[in-house]
Design a protein around this motif. Structure first.
Motif, PDB file in Angstrom:
ATOM      1  N   TYR A 299      -8.103   1.127  13.661  1.00 38.44           N
ATOM      2  CA  TYR A 299      -8.661   1.127  12.316  1.00 38.44           C
ATOM      3  C   TYR A 299      -7.852   0.145  11.486  1.00 38.44           C
ATOM      4  O   TYR A 299      -6.614   0.170  11.526  1.00 38.44           O
ATOM      5  N   CYS A 300      -8.536  -0.713  10.754  1.00 37.27           N
ATOM      6  CA  CYS A 300      -7.853  -1.746   9.988  1.00 37.27           C
ATOM      7  C   CYS A 300      -8.137  -1.599   8.502  1.00 37.27           C
ATOM      8  O   CYS A 300      -9.271  -1.316   8.104  1.00 37.27           O
ATOM      9  N   TYR A 301      -7.099  -1.806   7.713  1.00 38.58           N
ATOM     10  CA  TYR A 301      -7.198  -1.737   6.263  1.00 38.58           C
ATOM     11  C   TYR A 301      -6.469  -2.950   5.684  1.00 38.58           C
ATOM     12  O   TYR A 301      -5.382  -3.287   6.144  1.00 38.58           O
ATOM     13  N   ARG A 302      -7.089  -3.600   4.690  1.00 40.44           N
ATOM     14  CA  ARG A 302      -6.465  -4.773   4.084  1.00 40.44           C
ATOM     15  C   ARG A 302      -6.107  -4.489   2.630  1.00 40.44           C
ATOM     16  O   ARG A 302      -6.944  -4.115   1.822  1.00 40.44           O
ATOM     17  N   ARG A 303      -4.834  -4.689   2.332  1.00 41.28           N
ATOM     18  CA  ARG A 303      -4.355  -4.475   0.972  1.00 41.28           C
ATOM     19  C   ARG A 303      -4.887  -5.545   0.026  1.00 41.28           C
ATOM     20  O   ARG A 303      -4.853  -6.728   0.334  1.00 41.28           O
ATOM     21  N   THR A 304      -5.420  -5.108  -1.120  1.00 35.78           N
ATOM     22  CA  THR A 304      -5.863  -6.018  -2.153  1.00 35.78           C
ATOM     23  C   THR A 304      -4.906  -5.910  -3.338  1.00 35.78           C
ATOM     24  O   THR A 304      -3.937  -5.148  -3.303  1.00 35.78           O
ATOM     25  N   SER A 305      -5.176  -6.647  -4.383  1.00 35.23           N
ATOM     26  CA  SER A 305      -4.321  -6.592  -5.565  1.00 35.23           C
ATOM     27  C   SER A 305      -4.573  -5.335  -6.387  1.00 35.23           C
ATOM     28  O   SER A 305      -3.838  -5.035  -7.327  1.00 35.23           O
ATOM     29  N   SER A 306      -5.617  -4.583  -6.023  1.00 32.72           N
ATOM     30  CA  SER A 306      -5.939  -3.350  -6.739  1.00 32.72           C
ATOM     31  C   SER A 306      -5.005  -2.223  -6.313  1.00 32.72           C
ATOM     32  O   SER A 306      -4.455  -2.234  -5.208  1.00 32.72           O
ATOM     33  N   THR A 307      -4.846  -1.249  -7.179  1.00 33.53           N
ATOM     34  CA  THR A 307      -4.051  -0.078  -6.829  1.00 33.53           C
ATOM     35  C   THR A 307      -4.900   0.907  -6.045  1.00 33.53           C
ATOM     36  O   THR A 307      -6.115   0.787  -5.980  1.00 33.53           O
ATOM     37  N   GLY A 308      -4.254   1.897  -5.464  1.00 33.03           N
ATOM     38  CA  GLY A 308      -4.977   2.890  -4.684  1.00 33.03           C
ATOM     39  C   GLY A 308      -5.000   2.538  -3.212  1.00 33.03           C
ATOM     40  O   GLY A 308      -4.432   1.527  -2.779  1.00 33.03           O
TER      41      GLY A 308
ATOM     42  N   ASP B 110     -13.386  -4.531   8.969  1.00 34.63           N
ATOM     43  CA  ASP B 110     -13.652  -4.800  10.371  1.00 34.63           C
ATOM     44  C   ASP B 110     -12.425  -5.475  10.969  1.00 34.63           C
ATOM     45  O   ASP B 110     -11.969  -6.508  10.471  1.00 34.63           O
ATOM     46  N   CYS B 111     -11.868  -4.895  12.012  1.00 33.30           N
ATOM     47  CA  CYS B 111     -10.648  -5.443  12.608  1.00 33.30           C
ATOM     48  C   CYS B 111     -10.812  -6.885  13.067  1.00 33.30           C
ATOM     49  O   CYS B 111      -9.843  -7.652  13.093  1.00 33.30           O
ATOM     50  N   SER B 112     -12.032  -7.281  13.425  1.00 27.49           N
ATOM     51  CA  SER B 112     -12.246  -8.644  13.904  1.00 27.49           C
ATOM     52  C   SER B 112     -12.086  -9.678  12.801  1.00 27.49           C
ATOM     53  O   SER B 112     -11.974 -10.872  13.082  1.00 27.49           O
ATOM     54  N   THR B 113     -12.078  -9.239  11.554  1.00 27.16           N
ATOM     55  CA  THR B 113     -11.919 -10.175  10.440  1.00 27.16           C
ATOM     56  C   THR B 113     -10.466 -10.356  10.027  1.00 27.16           C
ATOM     57  O   THR B 113     -10.168 -11.219   9.191  1.00 27.16           O
ATOM     58  N   CYS B 114      -9.573  -9.591  10.582  1.00 27.81           N
ATOM     59  CA  CYS B 114      -8.210  -9.561  10.060  1.00 27.81           C
ATOM     60  C   CYS B 114      -7.483 -10.898  10.176  1.00 27.81           C
ATOM     61  O   CYS B 114      -6.692 -11.251   9.310  1.00 27.81           O
ATOM     62  N   ASP B 115      -7.739 -11.648  11.231  1.00 26.78           N
ATOM     63  CA  ASP B 115      -7.020 -12.891  11.433  1.00 26.78           C
ATOM     64  C   ASP B 115      -7.817 -14.129  11.041  1.00 26.78           C
ATOM     65  O   ASP B 115      -7.304 -15.242  11.082  1.00 26.78           O
TER      66      ASP B 115
END
Length: 218
Positions: A141-150, A156-161
């Motif tokens: 499971y992949c999660y990408r940190r944004t500038s937003s809080t929370g 999609d893990c395939s987009t991570c790189d």
């Protein structure tokens, strides 16, 4: 065990680990230089009995805002580096003896890889030691940190790189430990997967190989 994250986590048979957060970042975050040289650095987000480990009080103190359930002590994904994915491995085991007596740094970090495997990459790390042959299923499971809080959004893990900002929800699943390309491409099932490259310029390949035919194949 981890409501709202990592799909359904069976509290008796599943483990969630993270080997994607850079050691130097963690060292700075916790002001502990030991973490900088442990690469990959495996963090236990959940395993059966983690709430009974001797370092559980430290877990709550260090990760308090990330604790999803005070009974199971599962940690939500942090993915602390803005613009970068955190990759979380959920592993289901059969008849595994989980490390309920583990002495974990800050109640969650397997500092010296005493309890989990530490490979050369994220994809080859995080399996409970002694249970390597008891794996039933693995899901990333992949999660990408944004500038937003929370909490960070799941992606999609395939987009991570290759892409920033995707919000498609998808898990990348493997059903065994086998990997045809260890350390690269996020786990390659040797029976069902293909890896190709169509990005290298034909002119460059022609120069490298001395075959002029390649120059016109674009």
């Amino acid at each position: 065990a981890c409501p709202g994250f990592f799909g359904e986590v069976n509290p008796a048979t599943m483990v969630v680990t993270d080997a994607s957060t850079p050691g130097p970042f963690m060292a700075n975050l916790f002001n502990d230089s030991r973490l900088a040289s442990r690469i990959p650095l495996v963090v236990f987000h959940y395993f059966p009995g983690v709430n009974n480990t001797p370092t559980n009080p430290m877990r709550k103190a260090a990760f308090g805002p990330l604790v999803l359930n005070s009974n199971t002590m599962c940690l939500m994904p942090g993915a602390p580096v803005v613009g970068t994915c955190g990759k979380y491995l959920k592993t289901e085991y059969s008849n595994c003896t989980f490390p309920t007596c583990a002495n974990l740094a800050f109640g969650a970090i397997d500092l010296d890889a005493n309890y989990t495997t530490r490979g050369s990459a994220v994809e080859t790390s995080g399996i409970v030691r002694g249970c390597e042959n008891k794996v039933v299923k693995q899901t990333y499971y992949c999660y990408r940190r944004t500038s937003s809080t929370g909490p960070p959004p799941q992606v999609d893990c395939s987009t991570c790189d290759i892409e920033q900002g995707s919000t498609t929800v998808q898990a990348s699943t493997r059903t065994s430990n086998s990997d045809a390309c260890p350390g690269f491409f996020g786990g390659v099932n040797p029976d069902t997967m293909v890896v190709t490259d169509a990005s290298t310029p034909g002119s460059l390949m022609a120069n490298l190989t001395g075959d002029s035919r390649m120059a016109s194949r674009n």
